[in-house]
Design a protein around this motif. Sequence first.
Motif, PDB file in Angstrom:
ATOM      1  N   ARG A 145      33.880  35.004  28.092  1.00 49.37           N
ATOM      2  CA  ARG A 145      35.034  34.345  28.704  1.00 49.37           C
ATOM      3  C   ARG A 145      35.722  35.364  29.598  1.00 49.37           C
ATOM      4  N   PHE A 146      36.474  34.859  30.570  1.00 48.20           N
ATOM      5  CA  PHE A 146      37.051  35.734  31.580  1.00 48.20           C
ATOM      6  C   PHE A 146      38.555  35.552  31.665  1.00 48.20           C
ATOM      7  N   ASP A 147      39.253  36.653  31.907  1.00 45.22           N
ATOM      8  CA  ASP A 147      40.704  36.631  32.056  1.00 45.22           C
ATOM      9  C   ASP A 147      41.082  37.769  33.003  1.00 45.22           C
ATOM     10  N   PHE A 148      41.630  37.400  34.163  1.00 49.84           N
ATOM     11  CA  PHE A 148      41.975  38.400  35.180  1.00 49.84           C
ATOM     12  C   PHE A 148      43.481  38.512  35.378  1.00 49.84           C
ATOM     13  N   SER A 149      44.245  38.109  34.366  1.00 47.86           N
ATOM     14  CA  SER A 149      45.703  38.182  34.449  1.00 47.86           C
ATOM     15  C   SER A 149      46.186  39.622  34.314  1.00 47.86           C
ATOM     16  N   LEU A 188      35.935  36.376  45.403  1.00 49.87           N
ATOM     17  CA  LEU A 188      37.149  36.311  46.229  1.00 49.87           C
ATOM     18  C   LEU A 188      38.304  35.697  45.449  1.00 49.87           C
ATOM     19  N   GLU A 189      38.017  34.702  44.615  1.00 47.88           N
ATOM     20  CA  GLU A 189      39.071  34.100  43.781  1.00 47.88           C
ATOM     21  C   GLU A 189      39.602  35.123  42.773  1.00 47.88           C
ATOM     22  N   VAL A 190      38.712  35.902  42.195  1.00 43.21           N
ATOM     23  CA  VAL A 190      39.128  36.932  41.234  1.00 43.21           C
ATOM     24  C   VAL A 190      40.070  37.930  41.905  1.00 43.21           C
ATOM     25  N   LEU A 191      39.732  38.331  43.114  1.00 43.22           N
ATOM     26  CA  LEU A 191      40.530  39.333  43.818  1.00 43.22           C
ATOM     27  C   LEU A 191      41.875  38.792  44.293  1.00 43.22           C
ATOM     28  N   GLU A 192      42.039  37.471  44.257  1.00 42.04           N
ATOM     29  CA  GLU A 192      43.341  36.876  44.578  1.00 42.04           C
ATOM     30  C   GLU A 192      44.280  36.915  43.374  1.00 42.04           C
ATOM     31  N   GLN A 193      43.760  37.228  42.203  1.00 40.48           N
ATOM     32  CA  GLN A 193      44.574  37.246  40.987  1.00 40.48           C
ATOM     33  C   GLN A 193      45.227  38.631  40.815  1.00 40.48           C
ATOM     34  N   LEU A 231      32.930  43.663  49.852  1.00 37.59           N
ATOM     35  CA  LEU A 231      33.645  44.191  51.012  1.00 37.59           C
ATOM     36  C   LEU A 231      35.152  44.136  50.799  1.00 37.59           C
ATOM     37  N   ARG A 232      35.645  43.004  50.296  1.00 39.09           N
ATOM     38  CA  ARG A 232      37.086  42.875  50.042  1.00 39.09           C
ATOM     39  C   ARG A 232      37.532  43.891  48.988  1.00 39.09           C
ATOM     40  N   ALA A 233      36.726  44.052  47.958  1.00 39.85           N
ATOM     41  CA  ALA A 233      37.078  44.975  46.876  1.00 39.85           C
ATOM     42  C   ALA A 233      37.167  46.410  47.380  1.00 39.85           C
ATOM     43  N   LEU A 234      36.276  46.791  48.278  1.00 40.05           N
ATOM     44  CA  LEU A 234      36.280  48.156  48.790  1.00 40.05           C
ATOM     45  C   LEU A 234      37.450  48.405  49.739  1.00 40.05           C
ATOM     46  N   GLN A 235      37.911  47.383  50.402  1.00 44.18           N
ATOM     47  CA  GLN A 235      39.074  47.544  51.281  1.00 44.18           C
ATOM     48  C   GLN A 235      40.317  47.913  50.473  1.00 44.18           C
ATOM     49  N   GLN A 236      40.376  47.425  49.236  1.00 43.11           N
ATOM     50  CA  GLN A 236      41.568  47.611  48.418  1.00 43.11           C
ATOM     51  C   GLN A 236      41.399  48.662  47.328  1.00 43.11           C
TER      52      GLN A 236
END
Length: 267
Positions: free
Chosen positions: A103-107, A139-144, A173-178
């Motif tokens: 299960r996943f939780d990115f809070s 991308l959804e994960v990185l919006e959390q 790519l998005r992850a490496l930018q941040q």
Amino acid sequence: MNNLQPYYRSLGDTGLRLSPLGLGTVKIGRNQGVKYPSGFELPDDAAVLNLLAQARDLGINLLDTAPAYGTSEERLGPLLKGQRDNWVICSKVGEEFENGESRFDFSARHTRQSVERSLRRLDTDRLELVLVHSDGNDLEVLEQDVYPTLDQLKREGLILAYGFSGKTVEGGLRALQQGDCAMVTYNLREQSERAVLDFALQHNKGILIKKALASGHLCLDGEDPVRKSLELVLGHPGVTSAIIGTITPKHLAQNVSAALSVLSSME
């Protein structure tokens, strides 16, 4: 020479230097729901201690673990007593493995609790690297809140660097930018995320490779599949380290020997 230390690589601009092979520890903590070609028993403490000693002797300084790797963190904590400073520890947040299912939780709350629990389990005051264990919706994960929370934990000194273990080029790519680092699937069968490696090289970010040997599924007629795999993976200048998940001393020695042969031929 039978040691990887002369070939340590910088993890982007984090200041961390890693062995070009890291030891993955899923097999010391979990043998359910894993994608290996054959089943296996979890090794006892003596076997894990011997494996850690062998890895150190071979020049490996990177240990890759995760809450989703069953009892891996809890077992490593006591076994690393007295040798913690010899290791760079990479753990994860986001995925929990319970009762045979993920299960996943990115809070923000779960991210902080997960890191603090990993610190307790591993009996340490810091984690050198923490990666987000994506569920595939990168991308959804990185919006959390997971990345901002890891950034805060980095400022607090509980972690030294953070990044993302994803499944898509766009997510990498998005992850490496941040963040500081990405963990990417890259092997002789699967090279669709190569653009993430290229971006990391251009922007001085770290790259860890997962499934470098295709989780043991690789077979090449008439050629050494381990060497050919490592030629590809370690031959990309954006790659910092490839994670090799083995509990077999013979396989560990063979993997390091192949890596040394590849690295020496690149000099």
